[in-house]
Scaffold this motif. Sequence first.
Motif, PDB file in Angstrom:
ATOM      1  N   GLU A 197       0.809  -1.217   0.000  1.00  0.00           N
ATOM      2  CA  GLU A 197       0.000   0.000   0.000  1.00  0.00           C
ATOM      3  C   GLU A 197       0.840   1.264   0.000  1.00  0.00           C
ATOM      4  O   GLU A 197       0.450   2.273   0.574  1.00  0.00           O
ATOM      5  CB  GLU A 197      -0.951  -0.016   1.204  1.00  0.00           C
ATOM      6  CG  GLU A 197      -1.973  -1.127   1.105  1.00  0.00           C
ATOM      7  CD  GLU A 197      -2.944  -1.187   2.275  1.00  0.00           C
ATOM      8  OE1 GLU A 197      -3.180  -0.149   2.908  1.00  0.00           O
ATOM      9  OE2 GLU A 197      -3.459  -2.281   2.548  1.00  0.00           O
TER      10      GLU A 197
ATOM     11  N   HIS B 297      -8.016  -8.062   2.352  1.00  0.00           N
ATOM     12  CA  HIS B 297      -7.570  -6.663   2.476  1.00  0.00           C
ATOM     13  C   HIS B 297      -6.345  -6.587   3.352  1.00  0.00           C
ATOM     14  O   HIS B 297      -6.109  -7.466   4.174  1.00  0.00           O
ATOM     15  CB  HIS B 297      -8.674  -5.801   3.090  1.00  0.00           C
ATOM     16  CG  HIS B 297      -9.271  -4.854   2.125  1.00  0.00           C
ATOM     17  ND1 HIS B 297      -9.199  -3.497   2.264  1.00  0.00           N
ATOM     18  CD2 HIS B 297      -9.927  -5.093   0.965  1.00  0.00           C
ATOM     19  CE1 HIS B 297      -9.801  -2.931   1.240  1.00  0.00           C
ATOM     20  NE2 HIS B 297     -10.261  -3.864   0.443  1.00  0.00           N
ATOM     21  N   GLY B 298      -5.580  -5.500   3.196  1.00  0.00           N
ATOM     22  CA  GLY B 298      -4.374  -5.348   4.009  1.00  0.00           C
ATOM     23  C   GLY B 298      -3.514  -6.587   3.869  1.00  0.00           C
ATOM     24  O   GLY B 298      -3.069  -7.180   4.842  1.00  0.00           O
TER      25      GLY B 298
ATOM     26  N   GLU C 210      -6.873  -6.523  -2.075  1.00  0.00           N
ATOM     27  CA  GLU C 210      -6.639  -5.079  -2.125  1.00  0.00           C
ATOM     28  C   GLU C 210      -5.261  -4.888  -2.781  1.00  0.00           C
ATOM     29  O   GLU C 210      -5.191  -4.610  -3.966  1.00  0.00           O
ATOM     30  CB  GLU C 210      -6.694  -4.494  -0.710  1.00  0.00           C
ATOM     31  CG  GLU C 210      -6.571  -2.994  -0.669  1.00  0.00           C
ATOM     32  CD  GLU C 210      -6.563  -2.445   0.757  1.00  0.00           C
ATOM     33  OE1 GLU C 210      -7.020  -1.325   0.924  1.00  0.00           O
ATOM     34  OE2 GLU C 210      -6.072  -3.113   1.690  1.00  0.00           O
TER      35      GLU C 210
ATOM     36  N   GLU D 214      -9.384   3.746   1.018  1.00  0.00           N
ATOM     37  CA  GLU D 214      -9.339   4.130   2.436  1.00  0.00           C
ATOM     38  C   GLU D 214      -8.407   5.322   2.649  1.00  0.00           C
ATOM     39  O   GLU D 214      -8.658   6.173   3.496  1.00  0.00           O
ATOM     40  CB  GLU D 214      -8.872   2.936   3.289  1.00  0.00           C
ATOM     41  CG  GLU D 214      -7.485   2.448   2.906  1.00  0.00           C
ATOM     42  CD  GLU D 214      -7.140   1.060   3.478  1.00  0.00           C
ATOM     43  OE1 GLU D 214      -8.068   0.315   3.816  1.00  0.00           O
ATOM     44  OE2 GLU D 214      -5.948   0.757   3.563  1.00  0.00           O
TER      45      GLU D 214
HETATM   46 CA    CA Z   1      -5.753  -1.483   3.282  1.00  0.00          CA
END
Ligand code: CA
Length: 662
Positions: free
Chosen positions: A181, A452-453, A471, A477
């Motif tokens: 991310e 996610h994450g 994700e 986010e």
């Molecule tokens: Ca995330």
Amino acid sequence: MMLGACTAMQAQEITSPDGHLKVNVGCDNGVANYSVVLDQDTLVCKSPLGMATSLTWRTKDRKSYTGDYTKGVQLAKMSEVKQVSESYSLPQTKKANISYTANEAVYSFQNEAGIPVFDVVMHVDNSNVAFKYVIFAQGDRKACLVESEATSYVLPEGTTTFICPQMTPQTGFARTAPSYETFYDYDAPMGKNGHGRGYTFPALFKVPTKMVNAKSSNGNCAWVMLNETNIGGNYCGSRIESTGSRSYGIKYPEQTEFGGVGSSAPGIMLDGKGGETPWRTITVGRDLKPIAETTIQWDLVKPQYEAKYDYKYGRSAWSWIIRMDASCNYDEQKEYVDFASAMGWEYLLVDALWDTNIGYDRMEQLSKYAQSKGVNLFLWYNSNGYWNDAPQGPRGKMHRMIDRRKEMAWMQKAGIKGIKVDFVGSDKQQTMQMYEDILADANEYGIMVIFHGCTLQRGWERMYPNFVSCEAVRASENLAFGQNDNDIEALAGTIHPVLRNAVGNMDFGGSALNKHYSKNNERGTTRKTSDVYALATAILFQTPVQNFAVAPNNMTDAPAWAIDFMKSVPVTWEDMKFIDGYPGKYVVMARKSSAGNWYIAAINADDKPLTLNINLLDYFNVAETVNIYSDDANLQGSVKPFKVGKIAPKIIVPKNGGVVIK
Ligand code: CA
């Protein structure tokens, strides 16, 4: 060719079916290597192959050997080149029907004593090179750790990079990193090493070329994308680290990942045919078309189990992105059910904290109510576990099979159709095994899975039929968390369709029509992109269950044409075509919905307005009337009908704006 210490071969070439793409595999001074050439342009220079394993063994004549194959090996033979081809369908990805034809050859390496130690299986189609190792059993050894790899990518002088730095393990929110991310470097020089621990897959490089490139508006260059595939519980995920001024090497996870639990080195079985490593892929093109359109990540994997249920894809409402944790209560989720129903959407994703704020009994009621309105639920879960401190519940339900299966049996009874499992940051083999186990268990109960994450999926759409998406991107986010992400939203938006999303479904959670990321649409971070941009990214960002950021208030405060578009937006696609683009500046793509309708979408992040000149006859019939959604210079959107003819419509896309033609 006879095996033996004195029979090392010269480098041997394998070419693509069309003859343009060539790979040379050889060995210099005991180190295996390869190079990749497109016509007369070298795209990957001579780069090392090989690995160090934990093997040690003794032969009958009492000689000892070790499994360090990063040196002291020879190319013993190359197999015949055989053509392989396959057709398969994968309706939840960017292309429902996929087929490929490639050439494959096996290069066999031996140690200095002439003992076969590993093969390199080389797979070359017209725009992809893929290779994997097969490591052989020795003596009584039936398994080994692969401690490190020599596998590298040496790129030509002058290459620039579009790559995402790897996050530092056990940092970020509640020790949940790494999770793919970070911000990309755009067109950055080689020789840096991210935040000191390299870069994540997929990685994109722009390579200067000799060949004049008339086809591309990007000048004399070629594009090279590195990735890997066929990784579940069988191996770890890897990253690349800078290993020289123009060299990147494969690196395994760090020991501190996953709370320090599990080995950083993958283990493999060595049966009669040897143990296999994942496929490492190199996708190349004179423009970005072969990269945006590649299916190599699925071509090289096989379904790991049959779908036990018929999984239905669809559009999903999601309160958390606009209203955050506070919205996770019965009344607001019920409001969102009504909103999803009014939009004609199939799903609602109920995010974190529902276990305490709503509870299991009332969740059953909510699910029942939702179903009565034609909406089904996805529920959020914390992956934890013992690898981070993320406090949001439900916790401790997903990481062990016994608890997980109980929970999933409850979901099935309550009519829950999917889960979003968050905070799984690690690429270790043990973590990959957990992803695979969650997917396999969920299939037993008819549950679709979003992570996610998390890591990046590596072939999972085809391997696991109930897998929806990961994700693995700096997603929406961050638009709610900070203004900077909004200021550069379009810049990041132009790279995802040709890179991250090219290798797999991407759960971005975008297309917000709020001006501000808050319930009252007045406070919070400010969106800089236009409403047409939101529509265009609903097409450009692909995943078969889209968690859109559109909110109930948008029914009255967003333009009616935008809401009408989002009511009918498709999420499953028959085909796609890359039209033009440059990561960080603009992207233009077309997708054909599973209902057979083309959507052309573009966004622009450059100060210079983008002028589009698209031949609509490639997508629509003559005299057909299409709708063109576009922005004026002040990012005010509108929709106008256009009659398709010989003259292409002239469309200008301002910075932070978009276009959709349908
Ligand atoms: Ca995330």
